[in-house]
Design an enzyme around this catalytic site. Structure first.
Site, PDB file in Angstrom:
ATOM      1  N   GLU A 146     -10.937   1.843 -19.989  1.00 25.44           N
ATOM      2  CA  GLU A 146     -11.327   0.719 -19.123  1.00 25.44           C
ATOM      3  C   GLU A 146     -10.263  -0.357 -18.912  1.00 25.44           C
ATOM      4  O   GLU A 146     -10.572  -1.425 -18.387  1.00 25.44           O
ATOM      5  CB  GLU A 146     -12.643   0.080 -19.627  1.00 25.44           C
ATOM      6  CG  GLU A 146     -13.810   1.055 -19.544  1.00 25.44           C
ATOM      7  CD  GLU A 146     -15.178   0.481 -19.942  1.00 25.44           C
ATOM      8  OE1 GLU A 146     -15.226  -0.654 -20.466  1.00 25.44           O
ATOM      9  OE2 GLU A 146     -16.189   1.172 -19.738  1.00 25.44           O
ATOM     10  N   GLU A 165     -19.111   7.795 -18.219  1.00 21.12           N
ATOM     11  CA  GLU A 165     -19.861   6.874 -19.081  1.00 21.12           C
ATOM     12  C   GLU A 165     -21.022   6.305 -18.297  1.00 21.12           C
ATOM     13  O   GLU A 165     -20.829   5.819 -17.184  1.00 21.12           O
ATOM     14  CB  GLU A 165     -18.994   5.670 -19.505  1.00 21.12           C
ATOM     15  CG  GLU A 165     -18.278   5.790 -20.811  1.00 21.12           C
ATOM     16  CD  GLU A 165     -17.771   4.424 -21.306  1.00 21.12           C
ATOM     17  OE1 GLU A 165     -18.475   3.406 -21.134  1.00 21.12           O
ATOM     18  OE2 GLU A 165     -16.671   4.391 -21.862  1.00 21.12           O
TER      19      GLU A 165
END
Length: 820
Positions: A398, A495
């Site tokens: 991320e 995710e």
């Protein structure tokens, strides 16, 4: 137990202190007869000064590195060795203070996590400073093996093998790399023989080892007249490996024999244009076959790594395969897992998306830091690249998104500094090393990323969550999770998830009676995600009635049960949406080729996104995963009042099947109506629509059915016992369901060989039937199901010895109508 109640805060002092480990040892060999003696640390956590006989050998500052110190001139018959640790917390703070030019966010975790600051300034398990599902236990100590190695002439440090398939020659080859430390002052000649008996392959090479550290690379061509069985992911074939012996016979009569397993598989990450859609595909081809990745995300199995035994790993990974998964992402805020983890994945066919250990932060790029990272990356790639299970290296978790979406409120004028650091770290350092060390598998710089599009935009795309490229992470706790239109029709979902509470038997071990309520201090303390407990209530309230019991413990247990039902149903809806989207493009979006929900396992006993509780017990979600990841599955969804059913298949051939749809009214175990559709073709490795009808027409056919009074169940049946799980589609929220009655459950338990058989009987339809045997370790064949027949047989697979009496005594049966 550090996990008991509020001990994570009570024991904070431990990580703020400095600690020294020391011992005296006798050398078990004559110290003078060796040219070189090393003291080797496989893992030091994290900042330490290492001394032998009061002489400083060096310092460590990276938990993920291996450290080797030359002690040839210092070792004696009796030695005193010391490892003087510095608090990781104060070290990280100091490093941050010294970085004066500009700040590197985030400074600290959100207060709800009760964590420590500046985790990004230390090469240590990032989540040990706290995370939104885990406690803050910044450990210090020796977390892997320590040994002394003594040798003359030469020593083998790393040994790895990777396989390649040469298309033009239609031939497999193995690249064997050996890294040696040569202590003699002149080169050493010798011969190396590689033997793979089962593949009638034997090759001999002449080699020359130069003084110092260096590598030799050998290319072994596999005998073309042998049939090579490839390594396949779980559900797609066997995980064949071949025993191989590599023998080094060097001048001076020194010989090393290496026994290893050779696996043959190819992996490609396919990013190419898709007809009828802007952007690029993003999927994996294994041995030339496109594979839909089904699985989850792995976090460290414990805050204290020494508690993660082979049994722990086997139990958790076996549960991955048992739930029809074929992939796990080893997430970048934890640790590079132990060798055994990857060995098990090789053995049972679990593909690994391997992140490097950088997560949700920006990182420094000063010289010392980069040097440490370079050593870490080359060590880890050399250590792990022989594993066929690893199919991708990914630079971080991320961090592309963090810069692109400005998580840390960096003024626009200062962005360039951070972009430059980002490219320096993940591209110029990590990627460069990975591509030099390992040419056998792909690398991406971040997750989520737009893949090649991110590369084109200078490694930082404007929107890393673009559904037309790469992978996405998606979380939304406020929208109704039963509404599939809120989910992104992405190329790859790496995710996504919802929280739930672990079972009462898991919580009970670390709490006391006054903690057993949803709003207790303990329940708030354990929740590390801002507003998490309320978000669960909000999501439950969309479709279920909240518990109102006046008995506080019953109310707490009902809440736990509902959070698990809600989590399972939400992730089922989302995952089925992703599986259905694999073969179609709608408005330019689709061709989804992966669904890895967040997260697989737990680091402690707390509410989290996991489907396996701390200790390995299956939540209802994990039982649902067994079905929503089944190789053959019918999936229903509604769009504008029309009911669609898709046939989803991971099987390698097309099948002619029968679709069986049975409608029940909530008030009766007799079916209201049945529809049988024969000759339904479900295509190999595709998702195809197999049935379509307006819901109202459907209900009219069923006599007195309304949305609130009926439920639809359906399954696919084929020849030779081929059958999908039975799936269901709710026509209304269950809080509005009409006719649901309280049921009388009975269960009888008997033993059959080494499993236990539970025969359940019900007097009425029961949604979300949950069997729980407390802390008896094991799993059921099915759980959380919709019970529409009078009788159902469920098998219990014990993980430790138990008995019929113990199981009967521990059993609780709950269904939705038991929640009051």
């Amino acid at each position: 137990d550090p996990y008991y109640r509020f001990n994570d805060v009570m024991y904070r002092w431990v990580s703020l202190d400095n600690w020294t480990y020391s011992r005296t040892f006798k050398t078990p060999f004559g110290v003078r007869k060796w040219q070189k003696v090393n003291l080797v640390f496989e893992g030091v956590d994290t900042v330490a000064q290492i001394l032998i006989n009061n002489i400083t050998l060096g310092r460590t500052d990276n938990m993920f590195n291996r450290y080797s110190f030359d002690i040839t001139s210092m070792i004696k018959e009796v030695n005193f060795v010391e490892v003087r640790f510095l608090s990781a917390v104060s070290y990280a703070a100091e490093q941050s203070r010294c970085h004066k030019a500009y700040s590197i966010p985030p400074a600290c975790p959100p207060p709800v996590q009760k964590g420590e600051c500046h985790a990004n300034f230390i090469r240590k398990e990032q989540c040990s400073f706290s995370w939104d599902w885990g406690p803050s236990f910044p450990t210090q100590g020796i977390w892997k093996d320590v040994r002394i190695e003594a040798y003359n002439h030469y020593h083998l440090i790393y040994f790895s093998l990777t396989s390649f398939f040469e298309k033009s020659a239609q031939q497999w080859s193995l690249e064997i790399e050996s890294i040696f430390d040569v202590v003699s002052s002149k080169p050493i000649a010798g011969i190396v023989t590689v033997n793979i008996p089962k593949l009638q392959t034997q090759q001999t090479f002449s080699v020359n080892l130069r003084p110092g550290e260096g590598s030799i690379v050998l290319l072994v061509n596999i005998n073309k007249s042998s049939t090579v069985e490839a390594w396949w992911p779980n559900g797609h074939g066997k995980q064949t490996g071949y025993n191989m012996t590599t023998t080094f016979i060097m001048e001076g009569g020194y010989q090393i024999e290496k026994f290893s397993k050779a696996y043959f598989r190819t992996v490609e990450l396919v990013q190419e244009p898709i007809p009828g859609s802007p952007g690029l595909s993003f999927y994996f081809r294994i041995n030339g076959r496109p594979i839909f990745l089904k699985g989850s995300n792995w976090i460290p199995a414990d805050s204290f790594q020494d508690r993660v035994t082979s049994d722990t790993l086997w139990l958790l990974l076996k549960s991955v395969a048992d739930a029809n998964m074929n992939a796990l992402r080893v997430w970048g805020g934890g640790v590079y897992e132990q060798d055994e983890f990857y060995d098990i994945c090789d053995e049972i066919g679990i593909m690994i998306w391997q992140d490097f250990m950088f997560a949700c932060a920006l990182y420094p790029t000063d010289q010392n830091y980069l040097e440490s990272v370079r050593a870490e990356v080359s060590h880890q790639v050399r250590r792990l690249k022989s594993h066929p299970s690893i199919i991708l290296w990914s630079g971080n978790n991320e961090n592309e998104a963090a810069i692109a979406n400005n998580w840390f409120s960096i003024p626009y004028a200062d962005r360039e500094v951070y972009i430059k650091d980002y490219v320096m770290l993940y591209v110029k350092n990590i990627q460069e090393i990975v591509l030099t060390e390992d040419k056998s598998r792909p690398f991406i710089a971040s997750s989520p990323t737009n893949g090649l599009e991110s590369v084109k935009e200078g490694w930082l795309s404007q929107n890393p969550y673009d559904t037309h490229y790469g992978d996405t992470h998606f979380y939304d706790y406020s929208s109704d999770c039963w509404n599939w239109t809120v989910y992104p029709k992405t190329r790859f979902a790496s995710e996504y998830g919802f929280q739930s509470w672990p079972s009462f038997s898991t919580i009970e071990k670390v709490s006391s009676t006054e903690d057993w309520s949803y709003t207790s201090n303990f329940s708030l303390h354990r929740q590390h995600h801002e507003n998490g407990n309320n978000q669960m209530l909000q999501q439950i309230a969309y479709h279920f009635k909240l518990p109102q019991s006046t008995d506080p413990i019953k109310k707490f247990k009902d809440m736990i049960y509902l959070t698990q039902v809600m989590q399972a149903q939400c992730i089922k809806t989302e995952t089925e949406f992703y599986r259905c989207s694999q073969s179609e493009i709608i408005k330019g979006e689709g061709h989804t080729m992966g669904a890895l929900y967040w997260q697989l396992n737990d680091i402690w006993q707390a509410p989290s996104w996991a489907s396996l509780e701390y200790g390995g017990k299956w939540k209802l979600l994990h039982y649902f995963a067994q079905n929503f990841f089944a190789p053959l599955l019918p999936v229903a969804y509604e769009d504008k009042g029309v009911l669609y059913i898709y046939g989803v298949s991971d099987l390698h051939v097309d099948h002619k099947l029968t679709l069986k749809v049975v409608v029940y009214t909530w008030s009766s175990l007799e079916s209201a109506c049945t529809l049988v559709k024969d000759d339904v073709t479900v295509k190999a490795q595709r998702a195809v629509p197999i049935y379509k009808k307006p819901v109202n027409d459907f209900l009219e056919r069923c006599g007195n059915c309304t949305r609130k009074s009926c439920v639809i169940t359906f399954c696919l049946v084929g020849e030779g016992g081929l059958q999908s799980p039975t799936n269901h589609h709710f026509l209304s929220s269950l809080k509005d369901a009409v006719g649901l009655e309280k049921t009388q459950f009975t269960a009888s338990v008997s033993q059959r060989d080494d499993v236990y058989v539970f025969v359940l009987q019900t007097t009425a339809i029961a949604p979300f039937v949950s069997l729980d045997v407390g802390s008896i370790k094991g799993r059921f064949s099915d759980n959380g199901f919709l019970m529409t027949e009078k009788k159902k047989v469920v098998v219990f697979y014990p993980w430790e010895p138990t008995s019929v009496e113990e199981l009967e005594k521990s059993l609780t049966l709950t269904s939705l109508v038991d929640v009051v």
